[in-house]
Design an enzyme around this catalytic site. Structure first.
Site, short mmCIF file in Angstrom:
data_model
loop_
_atom_site.label_atom_id
_atom_site.label_comp_id
_atom_site.label_asym_id
_atom_site.label_seq_id
_atom_site.Cartn_x
_atom_site.Cartn_y
_atom_site.Cartn_z
CB ALA A 1 -0.93 0.00 1.21
CE1 TYR A 2 5.70 5.43 2.74
CE2 TYR A 2 7.20 3.80 1.81
CZ TYR A 2 6.96 5.06 2.31
OH TYR A 2 8.00 5.97 2.38
#
Length: 241
Positions: free
Chosen positions: A145-146
């Protein structure tokens, strides 16, 4: 007349190191913080929650006041979109709330804060957005996600470079590799085993320090890099070559 830089998240980590490096080079610095402004440095600190778009109007008013009252100007020269939060999890285990926070800070915030501030950036100015080496390599596999948010920032930066180019404004990405800060719980700063493991994966044989990344950002804001725009510069010590 001195140049003026605005750094988001300049109270700690890479942002603070960049603020100190720019001050050393003769640049005036304004930095934002969420909460504690950190140890006092020769700079102006302004509160800002990058992930809260509703706060931008008040921030713009405060920024304009600082520019006028302290510097006698209506604009500034350099924007460094550095503020960030971390969350490590596999795709299967990433909560929606964590995903939304990453999105709000790392992409939505970067996009719309830049949109808000573009009219205040002087022609011939510079923008540096922070990404991560994890857009190229997958690390321990827990940053999907990051890294995806940062991948979006890299695409945004190319479009930004094209749109701002007619004003002589450059836009580039700096993508740090493993760097010893308090980010993500400070494991890279405090855990010797983690430092040794990840340092062994770089050509330079060590993890990065905040000053390493600050030096790259400062160079991109310097007088000799005005012909560099729309680029991703990875500062990872040669990670996983």
């Amino acid at each position: 007349m001195s140049k003026i830089a605005l750094i988001t998240g300049g109270n700690r980590g890479l942002g603070r190191a960049t603020a100190l490096a720019l001050i050393e080079s003769g640049v005036e610095v304004i930095y934002t913080h969420r909460g504690d402004p950190g140890e006092k440095i020769d700079a102006v600190d302004l509160p800002l929650t990058v992930g809260d778009l509703d706060s931008y109007a008040a921030f713009e008013v405060a920024l304009r006041a600082v520019l006028a009252d302290r510097f006698g100007r209506t604009d500034f020269d350099f924007l460094v979109n550095n503020a960030g939060v971390g969350h490590a999890a596999t795709i299967a285990d990433t909560p929606v709330a964590a995903f939304d926070e990453l999105f709000d800070v790392h992409f939505r915030g970067v996009f719309f804060l830049t949109q808000k501030l573009l009219p205040l950036i002087a022609d011939g100015g510079r923008i540096v957005n922070l990404s991560t080496g994890l857009t190229r390599f997958t690390g321990e596999g827990v940053y999907a996600a990051y890294a995806s948010m940062k991948g979006a920032v890299e695409v945004f930066t190319r479009y930004l470079a094209k749109e701002a180019g007619p004003r002589g404004i450059t836009a580039n990405v700096v993508a740090p590799g493993p760097t010893a800060t308090e980010f993500g719980g400070g494991h890279l700063r405090d855990n010797d085993g983690v430092r040794a493991h990840l340092g062994g994966l770089t050509a330079m044989g060590r993890v990065g320090e905040p000053a390493d990344i600050a030096g790259v950002i400062t160079a991109l804001l310097g007088p000799g890099t005005g012909w560099v725009t729309g680029q991703r510069i990875e500062a990872s010590g040669g990670m996983l070559l």
